[in-house]
Design an enzyme around this catalytic site. Structure first.
Site, PDB file in Angstrom:
ATOM      1  N   SER A 165      10.149  11.263 -35.421  1.00  0.00           N
ATOM      2  CA  SER A 165       9.713  10.249 -35.275  1.00  0.00           C
ATOM      3  C   SER A 165       8.369  10.005 -35.819  1.00  0.00           C
ATOM      4  CB  SER A 165       9.690   9.907 -33.445  1.00  0.00           C
ATOM      5  OG  SER A 165       8.746  10.810 -32.996  1.00  0.00           O
ATOM      6  N   GLU A 178      15.027  17.173 -26.492  1.00  0.00           N
ATOM      7  CA  GLU A 178      13.975  18.140 -26.626  1.00  0.00           C
ATOM      8  C   GLU A 178      13.748  19.138 -25.107  1.00  0.00           C
ATOM      9  OE1 GLU A 178      10.130  17.904 -28.544  1.00  0.00           O
ATOM     10  OE2 GLU A 178      10.555  16.093 -29.077  1.00  0.00           O
ATOM     11  N   ASP A 194       8.976  21.334 -34.661  1.00  0.00           N
ATOM     12  CA  ASP A 194       8.053  21.184 -33.526  1.00  0.00           C
ATOM     13  C   ASP A 194       6.884  22.052 -33.673  1.00  0.00           C
ATOM     14  OD1 ASP A 194       8.348  19.858 -30.948  1.00  0.00           O
ATOM     15  OD2 ASP A 194       8.384  22.016 -29.922  1.00  0.00           O
ATOM     16  N   PHE A 245      -3.551  12.966 -39.141  1.00  0.00           N
ATOM     17  CA  PHE A 245      -3.162  12.198 -37.799  1.00  0.00           C
ATOM     18  C   PHE A 245      -3.123  13.352 -36.563  1.00  0.00           C
ATOM     19  CE2 PHE A 245       0.766  14.816 -36.635  1.00  0.00           C
ATOM     20  CZ  PHE A 245       1.181  15.614 -37.772  1.00  0.00           C
TER      21      PHE A 245
HETATM   22  P1  ITT Z   1       8.796  14.617 -33.324  1.00  0.00           P
HETATM   23  O1  ITT Z   1       8.845  15.231 -31.998  1.00  0.00           O
HETATM   24  O2  ITT Z   1       9.454  13.403 -33.503  1.00  0.00           O
HETATM   25  O3  ITT Z   1       8.758  15.344 -34.677  1.00  0.00           O
HETATM   26  P2  ITT Z   1       5.901  14.460 -32.654  1.00  0.00           P
HETATM   27  O4  ITT Z   1       4.890  13.994 -33.136  1.00  0.00           O
HETATM   28  O5  ITT Z   1       6.261  14.087 -30.968  1.00  0.00           O
HETATM   29  O6  ITT Z   1       7.294  14.140 -33.360  1.00  0.00           O
HETATM   30  P3  ITT Z   1       5.745  17.385 -31.708  1.00  0.00           P
HETATM   31  O7  ITT Z   1       6.617  17.061 -30.592  1.00  0.00           O
HETATM   32  O8  ITT Z   1       6.034  18.604 -32.574  1.00  0.00           O
HETATM   33  O9  ITT Z   1       6.040  16.086 -32.667  1.00  0.00           O
HETATM   34  O10 ITT Z   1       4.129  17.183 -31.087  1.00  0.00           O
HETATM   35  C1  ITT Z   1       3.131  17.666 -31.901  1.00  0.00           C
HETATM   36  C2  ITT Z   1       1.696  17.002 -31.769  1.00  0.00           C
HETATM   37  O11 ITT Z   1       1.022  17.876 -32.107  1.00  0.00           O
HETATM   38  C3  ITT Z   1       1.612  15.823 -32.700  1.00  0.00           C
HETATM   39  O12 ITT Z   1       2.179  14.826 -32.160  1.00  0.00           O
HETATM   40  C4  ITT Z   1       0.214  15.996 -32.990  1.00  0.00           C
HETATM   41  O13 ITT Z   1      -0.315  15.395 -31.769  1.00  0.00           O
HETATM   42  C5  ITT Z   1       0.043  17.404 -32.798  1.00  0.00           C
HETATM   43  N1  ITT Z   1       0.109  18.067 -34.185  1.00  0.00           N
HETATM   44  C6  ITT Z   1       1.143  18.531 -34.735  1.00  0.00           C
HETATM   45  N2  ITT Z   1       0.815  18.983 -35.973  1.00  0.00           N
HETATM   46  C7  ITT Z   1      -0.441  18.350 -36.363  1.00  0.00           C
HETATM   47  C8  ITT Z   1      -1.186  18.208 -37.774  1.00  0.00           C
HETATM   48  O14 ITT Z   1      -0.655  18.838 -38.773  1.00  0.00           O
HETATM   49  N3  ITT Z   1      -2.010  17.513 -37.336  1.00  0.00           N
HETATM   50  C9  ITT Z   1      -2.670  17.056 -36.426  1.00  0.00           C
HETATM   51  N4  ITT Z   1      -1.891  17.060 -35.237  1.00  0.00           N
HETATM   52  C10 ITT Z   1      -0.826  17.705 -34.967  1.00  0.00           C
END
Ligand code: ITT
Length: 185
Positions: A11, A39, A68, A143
């Site tokens: 998402s 999840e 994830d 982000f």
């Molecule tokens: P999906 O589960 O739908 O893939 P999500 O954003 O909720 O989207 P996650 O559950 O894996 O994804 O949550 C990971 C969180 O960790 C994400 O929302 C960010 O807040 C943080 N995060 C992960 N990778 C990041 C990155 O490359 N840069 C900055 N923050 C990151």
């Protein structure tokens, strides 16, 4: 033989854009669908990703991957970790900076588990990017926690240096491994 087109269930449009540019190098196109599906609650990114991928494959029956990821901060015993998405929504970067206020140890890692699945079964690709949490937010790109994460050996945050992120991020490393696997290299 690698499929030329794979579903990426997320998402998070930023994750999809990053994955698209990484896998493009391997001649693999991504179709992004927002429905990641169920999840599970687990301390393991790999277990969460594997379960999601298997569950989605049962429904969709075509090659796909999910990812994830999270930010693990040493001084907070790994928080926000598997709760990164919720913590970002609740307290954001300012909240994390407040929790670390006055602390010397600012070491942190971004971690990521990519679960790819096709008829042969699921494969997990895990990677991490080490660094530290900055004293204040900096940079307009990326982000999530990008404005407060400085990769090891550098001075700018991921949000200030997107080219650096493209090379050093947890996601870049894990998806490079997936690309090599799919291309048999
Ligand atoms: P999906 O589960 O739908 O893939 P999500 O954003 O909720 O989207 P996650 O559950 O894996 O994804 O949550 C990971 C969180 O960790 C994400 O929302 C960010 O807040 C943080 N995060 C992960 N990778 C990041 C990155 O490359 N840069 C900055 N923050 C990151």
């Amino acid at each position: 033989m690698a499929p030329d087109e794979i579903l990426f269930l997320t998402s998070n449009a930023h994750k999809a854009a990053e994955a698209r540019s990484i896998l493009n190098k391997y001649g693999i196109s991504i179709i992004n669908r927002p429905a990641k599906g169920t999840e599970i609650q687990s301390d393991s990114l790999a277990d969460v990703a594997r379960f999601c991928a298997q569950d989605a494959f049962k429904r969709l029956g075509r090659p796909l991957f999910v990812e994830d990821s999270g930010l693990f901060i040493d001084a907070l015993n790994g928080f926000p970790g598997v709760y990164s998405s919720t913590a970002y929504a609740q307290i954001g970067c300012p909240g994390i900076l407040r929790l670390l206020s006055g602390l010397q140890n600012r070491a942190a890692q971004f971690r990521c588990a990519v679960a790819f699945i096709d008829r042969q079964g699921a494969r997990i690709f895990e990677a991490e990017s080490s660094g530290s949490i900055s004293e204040k937010e900096a940079g307009p790109s990326g982000f999530g926690y990008d404005p407060i994460f400085i990769p090891k050996g550098h001075e700018k945050t991921f949000a200030q240096a997107p080219a650096l992120k493209a090379r050093l991020s947890h996601r870049a490393k894990a998806l490079d491994a997936l690309g090599r696997h799919l291309r048999g290299i």
